[in-house]
Write a protein that holds these residues in place. Structure first.
Motif, PDB file in Angstrom:
ATOM      1  N   SER A  95      -1.370   5.898   4.217  1.00 30.22           N
ATOM      2  CA  SER A  95      -1.923   4.957   3.639  1.00 30.22           C
ATOM      3  C   SER A  95      -1.039   3.902   3.147  1.00 30.22           C
ATOM      4  O   SER A  95      -0.022   3.926   2.756  1.00 30.22           O
ATOM      5  N   ASN A  96      -1.612   2.594   3.537  1.00 31.77           N
ATOM      6  CA  ASN A  96      -0.677   1.378   2.953  1.00 31.77           C
ATOM      7  C   ASN A  96      -0.619   1.480   1.450  1.00 31.77           C
ATOM      8  O   ASN A  96       0.636   0.570   1.234  1.00 31.77           O
ATOM      9  N   THR A  97      -1.035   2.281   0.710  1.00 34.71           N
ATOM     10  CA  THR A  97      -0.658   2.288  -0.780  1.00 34.71           C
ATOM     11  C   THR A  97       0.737   2.566  -1.120  1.00 34.71           C
ATOM     12  O   THR A  97       1.365   2.278  -1.795  1.00 34.71           O
ATOM     13  N   VAL A  98       1.482   3.500  -0.178  1.00 34.68           N
ATOM     14  CA  VAL A  98       2.760   3.893  -0.265  1.00 34.68           C
ATOM     15  C   VAL A  98       3.582   2.755  -0.179  1.00 34.68           C
ATOM     16  O   VAL A  98       4.626   2.794  -0.976  1.00 34.68           O
ATOM     17  N   GLY A  99       3.354   1.678   0.640  1.00 42.58           N
ATOM     18  CA  GLY A  99       4.208   0.475   0.549  1.00 42.58           C
ATOM     19  C   GLY A  99       3.770  -0.657  -0.459  1.00 42.58           C
ATOM     20  O   GLY A  99       4.579  -1.609  -0.542  1.00 42.58           O
ATOM     21  N   LEU A 100       2.890  -0.385  -1.495  1.00 46.51           N
ATOM     22  CA  LEU A 100       2.716  -1.312  -2.267  1.00 46.51           C
ATOM     23  C   LEU A 100       3.469  -1.363  -3.619  1.00 46.51           C
ATOM     24  O   LEU A 100       4.084  -0.194  -3.876  1.00 46.51           O
ATOM     25  N   PRO A 101       3.705  -2.387  -4.415  1.00 47.05           N
ATOM     26  CA  PRO A 101       4.353  -2.386  -5.773  1.00 47.05           C
ATOM     27  C   PRO A 101       3.781  -1.264  -6.642  1.00 47.05           C
ATOM     28  O   PRO A 101       2.522  -1.036  -6.620  1.00 47.05           O
ATOM     29  N   GLY A 102       4.736  -0.314  -7.151  1.00 46.91           N
ATOM     30  CA  GLY A 102       4.284   0.484  -8.217  1.00 46.91           C
ATOM     31  C   GLY A 102       3.861   1.722  -7.423  1.00 46.91           C
ATOM     32  O   GLY A 102       3.260   2.663  -8.172  1.00 46.91           O
TER      33      GLY A 102
END
Length: 278
Positions: A95-102
């Motif tokens: 998931s691209n959430t892994v690369g998001l801030p926090g």
């Protein structure tokens, strides 16, 4: 060379299976209950529960490549068994959430990051696919669309770049069958930054209906969505959407740079699924 497709009933897994089958690859499809799998004739099915190491040996026997969905609980023993079985490559649907801030504090990102870290640490050749929001998330509006023309949506001005599941599947097939994405992290976005409001307008245009968008507060959205979204995931989603209000979504990582084909649009997705939405 047998390719194991986990999550073969999922939006991406079944598309990957269809493509690989059409290309003549030897395939094995897995699920907790293989009797529930709807696969083409000649495709082997096997029981695999990524939380149950006792199912790993049979599922991985003779397998050279694996399309893997992210399930953290049993990931280390699964990868150990994959190594013993001689698996050459893992393609992880993350998931691209892994690369998001926090990301370290985000429940949804953490779920995927644990698996990513384990895949990298295993030493197996791998490709990590990080798609953003799926266009199929729009199915979440289907119940409201069937009930009337007023659609509730929290943070309607949040912008996303939803990606078509067929684009994800196309890239996954490249990763499974070619060498050019080996040991890479591949972000995947759709070709357009769209607010939820604009997505619903497109749905209305395709269906020929004048939809009314009822914007919900975070509290209202949380109360409504908590009936079908687990609390940690819901918190993660609402945080992402709140942060995306008025922020143009990145559209630089479409499948086109890998497949050479224009990325599929949200309107195209709606046209393909109009009968299921209405």
């Amino acid at each position: 060379m047998t390719i194991l497709v986990t999550g073969a009933r999922g939006n991406v897994g079944r598309r990957v299976l269809q493509r690989l089958y059409a290309a003549g690859h030897s395939l094995r499809a897995s699920g907790r209950n293989p009797a529930e799998l709807d696969v083409p004739e000649g495709v082997e099915t096997v029981a695999l529960d990524l939380n149950d190491p006792e199912t790993f040996v049979a599922a991985l026997a003779g397998v050279s490549r694996v399309l893997l969905y992210a399930e953290p609980d049993g990931i280390v023993p699964f990868l150990d068994e994959a190594d013993k079985a001689g698996v050459e490559r893992i393609v992880l649907l993350s998931s691209n959430t892994v690369g998001l801030p926090g990301a370290d504090e985000d429940p949804l990102a953490h779920h995927h990051k644990v698996v990513e870290d384990a895949v990298v640490a295993s030493g197996l050749t791998h490709t990590i696919l990080r798609p953003g929001a799926f266009m199929s998330n729009a199915f979440g509006w289907s119940h409201s669309l069937q009930a009337g023309d007023t659609i509730d949506q929290v943070f309607p001005e949040a912008q996303v770049a939803p990606v078509h599941e067929d684009d994800i599947a196309d890239v996954a097939v490249v990763a499974l069958t070619e060498k050019r994405l080996e040991d890479e992290v591949v972000d995947l976005t759709g070709p357009e930054s769209l607010t939820f409001r604009r997505e619903l307008e497109i749905v209305g245009e395709v269906l020929g209906r004048d939809l009314v968008i009822n914007g919900l507060t975070r509290e209202e959205g949380e109360a409504q969505m908590s009936n079908f979204v687990p609390p940690p995931v819901l918190t993660s989603l609402l945080n992402q959407w709140e942060a995306a209000v008025g922020v143009v979504a990145d559209t630089s990582a479409t499948a086109e740079r890998i497949t050479g084909k224009p990325a599929r649009t949200f309107r195209q997705w709606v046209e393909e699924h109009a009968s299921f939405l209405a």
